[in-house]
Design a protein around this motif. Structure first.
Motif, mmCIF file in Angstrom:
data_model
loop_
_atom_site.group_PDB
_atom_site.id
_atom_site.type_symbol
_atom_site.label_atom_id
_atom_site.label_comp_id
_atom_site.label_asym_id
_atom_site.label_seq_id
_atom_site.Cartn_x
_atom_site.Cartn_y
_atom_site.Cartn_z
ATOM 1 N N GLY A 254 -96.466 34.991 -20.229
ATOM 2 C CA GLY A 254 -95.018 34.990 -20.377
ATOM 3 C C GLY A 254 -94.373 36.248 -19.815
ATOM 4 N N GLU A 255 -95.026 37.386 -20.004
ATOM 5 C CA GLU A 255 -94.502 38.652 -19.472
ATOM 6 C C GLU A 255 -94.579 38.672 -17.957
ATOM 7 N N ARG A 256 -95.666 38.152 -17.399
ATOM 8 C CA ARG A 256 -95.815 38.084 -15.941
ATOM 9 C C ARG A 256 -94.737 37.174 -15.345
ATOM 10 N N GLN A 257 -94.434 36.093 -16.058
ATOM 11 C CA GLN A 257 -93.403 35.185 -15.568
ATOM 12 C C GLN A 257 -92.050 35.878 -15.507
ATOM 13 N N ARG A 258 -91.770 36.759 -16.468
ATOM 14 C CA ARG A 258 -90.515 37.499 -16.456
ATOM 15 C C ARG A 258 -90.451 38.460 -15.265
ATOM 16 N N VAL A 259 -91.587 39.048 -14.923
ATOM 17 C CA VAL A 259 -91.640 39.903 -13.733
ATOM 18 C C VAL A 259 -91.282 39.088 -12.493
ATOM 19 N N ALA A 260 -91.842 37.880 -12.403
ATOM 20 C CA ALA A 260 -91.577 37.018 -11.253
ATOM 21 C C ALA A 260 -90.103 36.635 -11.167
ATOM 22 N N ILE A 261 -89.473 36.397 -12.317
ATOM 23 C CA ILE A 261 -88.049 36.070 -12.334
ATOM 24 C C ILE A 261 -87.231 37.265 -11.837
ATOM 25 N N VAL B 92 -82.166 30.342 -5.868
ATOM 26 C CA VAL B 92 -83.463 30.606 -6.476
ATOM 27 C C VAL B 92 -84.265 29.310 -6.488
ATOM 28 N N LEU B 93 -85.483 29.366 -5.978
ATOM 29 C CA LEU B 93 -86.380 28.215 -5.946
ATOM 30 C C LEU B 93 -87.575 28.514 -6.841
ATOM 31 N N ALA B 94 -87.884 27.605 -7.750
ATOM 32 C CA ALA B 94 -88.985 27.804 -8.686
ATOM 33 C C ALA B 94 -89.909 26.591 -8.656
ATOM 34 N N ASP B 95 -91.171 26.821 -8.310
ATOM 35 C CA ASP B 95 -92.139 25.737 -8.163
ATOM 36 C C ASP B 95 -93.040 25.682 -9.396
ATOM 37 N N GLU B 96 -92.716 24.804 -10.337
ATOM 38 C CA GLU B 96 -93.461 24.639 -11.584
ATOM 39 C C GLU B 96 -93.808 25.987 -12.221
ATOM 40 N N PRO B 97 -92.802 26.811 -12.484
ATOM 41 C CA PRO B 97 -93.073 28.174 -12.960
ATOM 42 C C PRO B 97 -93.613 28.242 -14.375
ATOM 43 N N THR B 98 -93.602 27.131 -15.111
ATOM 44 C CA THR B 98 -94.075 27.157 -16.497
ATOM 45 C C THR B 98 -95.414 26.460 -16.668
ATOM 46 N N ALA B 99 -96.065 26.118 -15.559
ATOM 47 C CA ALA B 99 -97.276 25.302 -15.645
ATOM 48 C C ALA B 99 -98.393 25.974 -16.438
ATOM 49 N N SER B 100 -98.434 27.307 -16.447
ATOM 50 C CA SER B 100 -99.517 28.015 -17.121
ATOM 51 C C SER B 100 -99.099 28.552 -18.489
ATOM 52 N N LEU B 101 -97.932 28.115 -18.987
ATOM 53 C CA LEU B 101 -97.416 28.626 -20.252
ATOM 54 C C LEU B 101 -97.560 27.584 -21.361
ATOM 55 N N ASP B 102 -97.629 28.062 -22.601
ATOM 56 C CA ASP B 102 -97.658 27.145 -23.737
ATOM 57 C C ASP B 102 -96.265 26.564 -23.950
ATOM 58 N N PRO B 103 -96.134 25.445 -24.707
ATOM 59 C CA PRO B 103 -94.837 24.768 -24.846
ATOM 60 C C PRO B 103 -93.695 25.660 -25.301
ATOM 61 N N ALA B 104 -93.944 26.541 -26.262
ATOM 62 C CA ALA B 104 -92.865 27.408 -26.746
ATOM 63 C C ALA B 104 -92.376 28.330 -25.647
ATOM 64 N N ASN B 105 -93.312 28.899 -24.881
ATOM 65 C CA ASN B 105 -92.927 29.803 -23.803
ATOM 66 C C ASN B 105 -92.345 29.052 -22.610
ATOM 67 N N GLN B 106 -92.711 27.783 -22.433
ATOM 68 C CA GLN B 106 -92.117 26.985 -21.359
ATOM 69 C C GLN B 106 -90.607 26.874 -21.568
#
Length: 223
Positions: free
Chosen positions: A144-151, A162-176
């Motif tokens: 989740g922290e790495r995803q925030r860096v990417a954002i 902004v284009l996002a290609d399945e950015p939540t695929a590796s996150l749990d449901p709550a973090n998605q």
């Protein structure tokens, strides 16, 4: 912001050709793209980004004929006008969080890194809750922290898109759910249009439009 007309794309050794008659995204609009696996969601995103070029048709981004520009011009345009959030985030582990956010400025000669840009990176990091992590390295952070860096990296250049290609695929449901809301909010905060590819219908609340690519495109198997 995005206008696609009469697109045809086929991978040289691929299994299908992709046709999109029309696809548009207005300035500041948030659009989620859904559809079955293999229908071309990621391919369409790469076409809009200028990473791929259609065999037929035209793509305009911010009134620029992106699909007809030479590769170096497409790369410069993408670096300065389009922010991208990849499925695996594509962070550089040996760089600090701050330098990962500023990476577009290190890679593009069309961008100028100065004190105001560094301050913007720090402001973005604080806004998404990683302001204290700037000296750290991504390998020591959660998904989740790495995803925030990417954002933050996607937004630091003040892109119009902004284009996002399945950015939540590796996150749990709550973090998605939390991360998609963050991506929408931060894109809206800089006035950027957002196009997000997702397979998870649970993350669609709050988008201005949801496009089912499976019903929008024609996929022709390659013989």
């Amino acid at each position: 912001m995005v206008h696609c007309d009469g697109l045809l794309f086929q991978y040289p050794a691929g299994e299908f050709s992709l046709r999109v008659a029309s696809f548009e995204v207005a300035e500041g609009q948030s659009v989620a793209i859904v559809g079955p696996s293999g229908c071309g969601k990621s391919t369409l995103l790469k076409l809009i980004a200028g990473i791929l070029v259609p065999a037929e048709g035209a793509i305009r981004v911010a009134d620029q004929p992106l699909s007809s520009l030479p590769l170096p011009q497409r790369q410069r345009f993408r670096a300065s006008r389009i922010g991208m959030v990849f499925q695996e985030f594509e962070l550089v582990d040996y760089l600090s969080v701050e330098d990962n956010i500023l990476l577009p400025y290190y890679l593009s000669d069309g961008l100028t890194l100065d004190g105001s840009v560094r301050e913007r990176a720090r402001t973005l990091a604080a806004a998404v809750g990683i302001g204290d992590f700037l000296p750290r390295h991504p390998r020591s952070m959660s998904q989740g922290e790495r995803q925030r860096v990417a954002i933050c990296r996607a937004l630091v250049t003040k892109p119009g898109l902004v284009l996002a290609d399945e950015p939540t695929a590796s996150l749990d449901p709550a973090n998605q759910t939390r991360s998609v809301a963050l991506l929408r909010e931060q894109s809206a905060g800089v006035g950027a249009a957002l196009v997000m590819v997702t397979h998870d219908h649970g993350t669609l609340a709050g988008f201005d439009r949801v496009v089912d690519l499976g019903s929008l495109v024609t996929i022709t198997p390659t013989v």
